[in-house]
Enzyme design. Sequence first.
Site, PDB file in Angstrom:
ATOM      1  N   CYS A 107     -17.655  26.142   1.613  1.00  0.00           N
ATOM      2  CA  CYS A 107     -19.009  26.862   1.464  1.00  0.00           C
ATOM      3  C   CYS A 107     -20.012  25.778   1.515  1.00  0.00           C
ATOM      4  O   CYS A 107     -21.230  26.177   2.175  1.00  0.00           O
ATOM      5  CB  CYS A 107     -19.118  27.592  -0.005  1.00  0.00           C
ATOM      6  SG  CYS A 107     -18.433  29.169   0.059  1.00  0.00           S
ATOM      7  N   CYS A 166     -24.596   2.459  22.628  1.00  0.00           N
ATOM      8  CA  CYS A 166     -25.354   1.276  22.760  1.00  0.00           C
ATOM      9  C   CYS A 166     -25.234   0.361  21.678  1.00  0.00           C
ATOM     10  O   CYS A 166     -25.318  -0.902  21.946  1.00  0.00           O
ATOM     11  CB  CYS A 166     -26.652   1.373  23.584  1.00  0.00           C
ATOM     12  SG  CYS A 166     -27.610   2.558  22.441  1.00  0.00           S
TER      13      CYS A 166
END
Lengths: 322, 590
Positions: B113, B125
């Site tokens: 939940c 990168c």
Amino acid sequence: MNGEELTEQETALYDRQIRVWGADAQRRLSKSHILVYGMKGTVAEFCKNIVLAGVGSVTLMDDHAVTDSALSANFLILPDENLSHGKTLAEACCDSLKEFNPMVHVSVEKGDISTFGVEFFEKFDAVVISCCSLAKKKLINQKCRKLPKRISFYTVDCRGSCGEIFVDLKNYKYSKKKLEETIECQLEYPSFEDAIAAPWKALPKRVSKLYFGMRVIEQFEDIEGRNAGQTSIADLPGVLKLRKELCETNSVNESQVPDALLERLLIGTSEFPPVCAVIGGILGQEVIKAISGKGDPLKNFFFFDAMDGKGLIEDISKPRHS
Amino acid sequence: MDTIEVSNLNRQFLFRRSHVGLSKAKVARDAVLRFRPNISITPYHSNVKESHFNVDFFKEFDVVLNGLDNLDARRHVNRLCLAADVPLVESGTTGFLGQVTVHLKGKTECYECQPKPAPKTYPVCTITSTPSKFIHCIVWAKDLLFAKLFGDKDQENDLNVRSNDTGNSSEHSADVFEYRKDEDIEQYGRRIYDHVFGHNIEVALSNEETWKNRNKPRPIYSKDVLPVKMTEENGNTEKDCATGDVSVMAFLSLKNPQDIWSLAENTRVFLEALRLFFSKRRKDIGNLTFDKDDQLAVEFVTAAANIRASSFAIPLHSLFEAKGIAGNIVHAVATTNAIVAGLIVIEAIKVLKKDNNNYRMTYCLEHPSRKLLLMPVEPYEPNKSCYVCSETPLSLEVNTHHSKLRDFVEKIVKGKLGMNFAVIMQGTSILYEVGEDLEEDMVAIYAANLEKALSELPSPVTSGTVLTVEDLQQEFSCSINIKHREGFDEEKEPNGMVLSGWVEAPVYKDNNKPIGNGESTSNTFPSEEKDVEIQEMSEGTETVTGKKRKLSKVDENRNQKKPEKLDVDDEDDELIISDDWESLTKKKRV
């Protein structure tokens, strides 16, 4: 271990905890000596924790014979008759504890601890006592405090779903890292006797009722000349009467020590294993902190009640006289 | 299905040194019977995700107690407990922190939940070109270099990717990493070293733009650090017991794993480790994935990461530290585990007694909050938009002409929904399923379907279509409303799909997420250009307080904060929780 470095074996075994508290702390642990008095379930849990952590040595004291009731909450006592026959609680626990970590020296000390002199305690870095009368607690605490060496002193008691830990580190100095800086900390702890002498009226309103409950039962056992934990529900009238007196003396309302709580403490003379695990865990962590010098130790009481699930710290000490 | 390891023995006290290598389930059972002979304990040395452990299996129990170490398994058990309507007590620990939660279908939140945070990932990168933290170097060393040299050759590898990949020198680099027949190992090692630490850095430096606001790295060549003559002189005695125990450290007299090696020492370890892999473990090369218990692999990765760190002026780390990072090691002590175990039993007993009004979530803290070290919190009601226990339909925006069914399966069904053996249907038509007893022609149809665009499937999937995805083993089904959308932002929505009605889990600083729910840091290298920002957790969010549960439309890769928050403090182990825990009691309670 030799010299200053941890051995390869230690590094491998303690890898996961060294990542928590560092190699220096681990080294300090491996040089420490702990005295443990009163081998019930909670203390068994505690001993397991510090043996696993790799302390230098653990000395056990409990001359009671192994009985069936010990089996209910002390997992170090094995039901196998052959293993426990004729042994004291300390001896039976000693055998089991050794298996958890062969690098820790576990031994048994026999005799009446009240008769041991101050020199006996000098060889220890931490002393943990349980299943003890009020008088004995005070006595051992005082002996430890008399020494110039700083000994970390703890009491621990579990009754049914409730547990209490008391900590006395005398004058404790330690350092900790906050952001990039190292700050020096100092804590001054009262003795057990001084702590419980704190007038109830002077304590903050929200102090755990369990504190008062334990004090009433403690006093009751003292007055009645009972051994620790030697009460039953039949004592309730006597206990309630004592509560009334204590509350009057301290000028607090009797509701500070609820009937229901006192009943639970009277009935709960045996230990409840999951509570033993919780208390034994907290206590284990406190002792490790004090020995390694790492981490903020709790000051100075810890309470747990499985009924509400809270594990809280109370700072209780006699106010200084001006 | 785990077996016992030495590092378990500091806390898993049912095990002894003599048990190392044996089944945890079986040994635990035997150990418990020693002090409680009259309990019936059945050990299963297996993976909980196996089909044998289906809903009928779970239905036999009055309560399930989890002690799992990964999120995937936890989600799996959560779904089975929901399907079987069996109460589940969940828990986790890391260092001094721990928690216990109780889950009852329909009465409390299920385990999913509140979405659990995804493992931390880093932009490509950052790993390949602009590392700024040691962990970036570890990821590079482990998932790129180690994988390239010792792993599956067919795997895609970004090792030579540069931020502005103008020239394609992939052919050249393929030659570089390939070990030439009869090549001198020493020479090979230096060639690799010089390529990744020297040449590649120089190439990166040639792109001025990258370094405008960053410190430039310096190229490092092996001959400058370790003149060739030195390594030749370096001893012929090797300390190795078995093939698996080959280790550089003992050989080079670098005994202490806590020491931080110099650049020269790291270089020696790098070259020696490489040499040892080729001379002693040749058959492993091409099959290896990094394993933290593979000492030689750990030594190699540590050295490689340190050399790269040196190049980028990032502080070096010891083998001990590097191993922890690379191996996602969760630090653990006996005491926290004992406390949490006690709390688990306390809750379990309540479940067995059907003490419905007293269930609790309990948090075990390192530093007290309002005097509390153990903090009980009442459980929350089920989250109405939880797609697991509330069966709320989800929505998916996708370009139905471009995206293939395969993309849907990988990115949504497996990636987001955690369903590994799903059946995908539109109405009564099955578009895709996996199974052992499928007919050959069906298998062929499904394989073909995977490669088709959604709108071109036998039962076309277009705007307005409702797909049903079911995992039969988890007995869990989910509806997804499809909405066609033409374009997606390449940077923010690189998957080309946006799932909503799904409350995206925020990405945390490692130390501030729900405790011990899974691998603490995963350095899994992202396969796409996923730019996940690391958000500082502010007080009052998550873990203890619970989030607001608005149905929010969330992009696949929501950028939550500006990049300056990337500087994660690795030292601070504090769990920041709301100081205002009493306000929790005002939340909707069971």
